[in-house]
Design an enzyme around this catalytic site. Structure first.
Site, PDB file in Angstrom:
ATOM      1  N   SER A 103       5.019   0.663   2.734  1.00  0.00           N
ATOM      2  CA  SER A 103       3.920   0.421   3.671  1.00  0.00           C
ATOM      3  C   SER A 103       4.293  -0.651   4.686  1.00  0.00           C
ATOM      4  CB  SER A 103       2.708  -0.046   2.856  1.00  0.00           C
ATOM      5  OG  SER A 103       1.735  -0.590   3.702  1.00  0.00           O
ATOM      6  N   TYR A 146      -0.973  -6.145  -3.430  1.00  0.00           N
ATOM      7  CA  TYR A 146      -0.576  -4.774  -3.089  1.00  0.00           C
ATOM      8  C   TYR A 146       0.730  -4.785  -2.287  1.00  0.00           C
ATOM      9  CZ  TYR A 146      -0.381  -0.383  -0.500  1.00  0.00           C
ATOM     10  OH  TYR A 146       0.040   0.788   0.064  1.00  0.00           O
ATOM     11  N   LYS A 175       4.632  -3.393  -3.340  1.00  0.00           N
ATOM     12  CA  LYS A 175       5.491  -2.466  -2.585  1.00  0.00           C
ATOM     13  C   LYS A 175       6.841  -3.124  -2.289  1.00  0.00           C
ATOM     14  CE  LYS A 175       2.870   1.090  -2.346  1.00  0.00           C
ATOM     15  NZ  LYS A 175       3.259   2.347  -2.971  1.00  0.00           N
TER      16      LYS A 175
HETATM   17  P1  NAD Z   1      -4.179   7.906  -2.896  1.00  0.00           P
HETATM   18  O1  NAD Z   1      -4.849   6.878  -3.748  1.00  0.00           O
HETATM   19  O2  NAD Z   1      -5.018   8.915  -2.221  1.00  0.00           O
HETATM   20  O3  NAD Z   1      -3.038   8.666  -3.726  1.00  0.00           O
HETATM   21  C1  NAD Z   1      -2.305   8.016  -4.739  1.00  0.00           C
HETATM   22  C2  NAD Z   1      -2.368   8.920  -5.958  1.00  0.00           C
HETATM   23  O4  NAD Z   1      -1.632   8.296  -7.021  1.00  0.00           O
HETATM   24  C3  NAD Z   1      -3.789   9.130  -6.472  1.00  0.00           C
HETATM   25  O5  NAD Z   1      -4.030  10.503  -6.586  1.00  0.00           O
HETATM   26  C4  NAD Z   1      -3.814   8.433  -7.823  1.00  0.00           C
HETATM   27  O6  NAD Z   1      -4.658   9.089  -8.743  1.00  0.00           O
HETATM   28  C5  NAD Z   1      -2.347   8.488  -8.223  1.00  0.00           C
HETATM   29  N1  NAD Z   1      -1.903   7.440  -9.152  1.00  0.00           N
HETATM   30  C6  NAD Z   1      -2.062   6.084  -9.039  1.00  0.00           C
HETATM   31  N2  NAD Z   1      -1.497   5.475 -10.082  1.00  0.00           N
HETATM   32  C7  NAD Z   1      -0.951   6.442 -10.871  1.00  0.00           C
HETATM   33  C8  NAD Z   1      -0.243   6.426 -12.088  1.00  0.00           C
HETATM   34  N3  NAD Z   1       0.038   5.296 -12.739  1.00  0.00           N
HETATM   35  N4  NAD Z   1       0.160   7.616 -12.625  1.00  0.00           N
HETATM   36  C9  NAD Z   1      -0.118   8.789 -11.987  1.00  0.00           C
HETATM   37  N5  NAD Z   1      -0.789   8.847 -10.835  1.00  0.00           N
HETATM   38  C10 NAD Z   1      -1.204   7.688 -10.277  1.00  0.00           C
HETATM   39  O7  NAD Z   1      -3.315   7.095  -1.812  1.00  0.00           O
HETATM   40  P2  NAD Z   1      -2.559   7.634  -0.526  1.00  0.00           P
HETATM   41  O8  NAD Z   1      -3.284   7.104   0.661  1.00  0.00           O
HETATM   42  O9  NAD Z   1      -2.310   9.071  -0.641  1.00  0.00           O
HETATM   43  O10 NAD Z   1      -1.213   6.829  -0.649  1.00  0.00           O
HETATM   44  C11 NAD Z   1      -0.052   7.388  -1.250  1.00  0.00           C
HETATM   45  C12 NAD Z   1       1.004   6.310  -1.320  1.00  0.00           C
HETATM   46  O11 NAD Z   1       1.256   5.812  -0.004  1.00  0.00           O
HETATM   47  C13 NAD Z   1       0.588   5.097  -2.155  1.00  0.00           C
HETATM   48  O12 NAD Z   1       1.715   4.651  -2.887  1.00  0.00           O
HETATM   49  C14 NAD Z   1       0.178   4.085  -1.120  1.00  0.00           C
HETATM   50  O13 NAD Z   1       0.376   2.771  -1.581  1.00  0.00           O
HETATM   51  C15 NAD Z   1       1.106   4.412   0.027  1.00  0.00           C
HETATM   52  N6  NAD Z   1       0.572   4.035   1.341  1.00  0.00           N
HETATM   53  C16 NAD Z   1      -0.671   4.447   1.725  1.00  0.00           C
HETATM   54  C17 NAD Z   1      -1.184   4.060   2.961  1.00  0.00           C
HETATM   55  C18 NAD Z   1      -2.566   4.459   3.400  1.00  0.00           C
HETATM   56  O14 NAD Z   1      -3.126   3.805   4.282  1.00  0.00           O
HETATM   57  N7  NAD Z   1      -3.159   5.510   2.864  1.00  0.00           N
HETATM   58  C19 NAD Z   1      -0.415   3.261   3.821  1.00  0.00           C
HETATM   59  C20 NAD Z   1       0.857   2.874   3.404  1.00  0.00           C
HETATM   60  C21 NAD Z   1       1.338   3.262   2.173  1.00  0.00           C
END
Ligand code: NAD
Ligand code: UDP
Length: 329
Positions: free
Chosen positions: A124, A148, A152
């Site tokens: 991120s 958070y 990362k």
């Molecule tokens: P999200 O919460 O919609 O998806 C993450 C998924 O991971 C969820 O479905 C959750 O149930 C699953 N999960 C969490 N912990 C788990 C575990 N221990 N075992 C199995 N499943 C698990 O989030 P997103 O927005 O789709 O983000 C996806 C990735 O991208 C994340 O790692 C997030 O940190 C990163 N990210 C997101 C953003 C954003 O703004 N959405 C920005 C930068 C980085």
């Protein structure tokens, strides 16, 4: 090519699954549904008319993770699974470190044991220090102000060290900027639980009448209209960026990091007015105090991703606003 998609029921993961399936990849999804539901899995299947194995598994459970790796011969992992709410990470840092680090460590152990040579990791823009000049490049100094962001940062370090020992492996860390929008089918999109912290889902819920108004967190920043600026990227552009990352991983070994954004900053007011214009509706809003910890401006230099990955975001702010509303309404 067979890919394990962790967190594939989540927002970015589900959109990426549609792109992978439509481009002929075999996928297996593992998600504990901590922040998602089976609706997304059903949506992916409806959109693509393809089926795939789904494991409701907590990737912090080493034995259960090992079982998935033992049941399939993967070529690559795309590791989306993680907890991502900044404010919650400040209140519950141990939960964030435990979930995000242990899951990543378990995946590395299984990749090593089963010789799965490629991983694309969801990092991120929050890994960058908050006093960097803009645009952010992959060489901008790192550091965070919340658990958070540090989780990362630490995962990236784990993966960097992992790549240094497994010299035939390829590890690509993608630092996403602000993903918004939804699949044009309206079947999958962002489904935040509780009151959204992020701007776009809050706008969409306000348009739906769930909130009486949008609070703009500060209009006294040193920006053209005084409101905060971010680099919003359509989630389908981001999803497609994972294909570029896989192609890169197919040809290179070692650890590499790329920012994924558009390189264009958009203000809060610009986003609200574009959403109104594109969707033909009015959004009530008021000016509120700045949100603690917010950066005035954040956007990427897209040059490294363009040059080395051949990735360029195609979709506009108008597309982001239209597709978000198409999903939410
Ligand atoms: P999200 O919460 O919609 O998806 C993450 C998924 O991971 C969820 O479905 C959750 O149930 C699953 N999960 C969490 N912990 C788990 C575990 N221990 N075992 C199995 N499943 C698990 O989030 P997103 O927005 O789709 O983000 C996806 C990735 O991208 C994340 O790692 C997030 O940190 C990163 N990210 C997101 C953003 C954003 O703004 N959405 C920005 C930068 C980085
Ligand atoms: N923002 C806002 N009102 C909201 C949510 C967000 O004014 O209800 C602003 C926020 O201050 C920032 C921008 O919108 O300038 C993007 O915020 P978001 O939380 O979506 O992304 P992040 O700040 O984590 O990059």
């Amino acid at each position: 090519m067979k890919i394990l998609v962790t967190g594939g029921a989540g927002y970015i993961g589900s959109h990426t699954c549609t792109v992978l399936l439509e481009n002929g990849y075999d996928i297996v999804v593992a998600d504990n549904l901590a922040n998602s539901s089976m609706d997304a899995i059903d949506g992916i299947k409806k959109i693509t008319q393809k089926s795939f194995p789904f494991y409701k598994t907590d990737l912090c459970d080493e034995a259960a993770t090992e079982e998935i790796f033992a049941s399939h011969k993967f070529d690559c992992v795309i590791h989306f699974a993680g907890l991502k709410a900044v404010a919650e990470s400040v209140a519950k840092p141990i939960m964030y470190y435990e979930n995000n680090l242990i899951s990543t460590l378990n995946i590395c152990k299984c990749m090593k044991k089963h010789r799965v040579p490629k991983i694309i990791f969801s990092s991120s823009a929050v890994v960058y220090k908050n006093d960097n000049p803009m645009p952010l490049t992959e060489d901008s100094p790192l550091g965070s102000i919340n658990a958070y962001g540090w989780s990362k940062f630490m995962c990236e370090q784990i993966l960097r060290d992992f790549a240094a020992t497994e010299t035939d492996f390829s590890v690509v860390s993608l630092r996403y900027f602000n993903p918004v929008g939804a699949h044009t089918s309206g079947l999958i999109g962002e489904e935040p639980s509780g009151i959204p912290n992020n701007l776009m889902p809050f706008i969409a819920q306000t348009a739906r009448g769930i909130h009486s108004e949008i609070k703009i967190f500060g209009n006294d920043y040193d920006t053209p209209d005084g409101t905060g600026i971010r680099d919003y990227i359509h989630v389908m552009d981001l999803a497609e960026g994972h294909m570029n990352a896989i192609n890169f991983a197919n040809k290179n070994t070692g650890f590499e990091v790329f920012n994924l954004g558009t390189g264009r900053g958009v203000s809060v007011l610009e986003m609200i007015t574009t959403f109104e214009t594109v969707n033909g509706l009015k959004l009530p809003y008021s000016i509120a105090p700045r949100r603690a910890g917010d950066l005035p401006v954040s956007y990427t230099s897209p040059k490294k991703a363009e040059k080395i990955l051949g990735f360029k975001a195609k979709r506009t702010i108008e597309d982001m606003c239209r597709d978000t509303w198409n999903f939410r309404r």
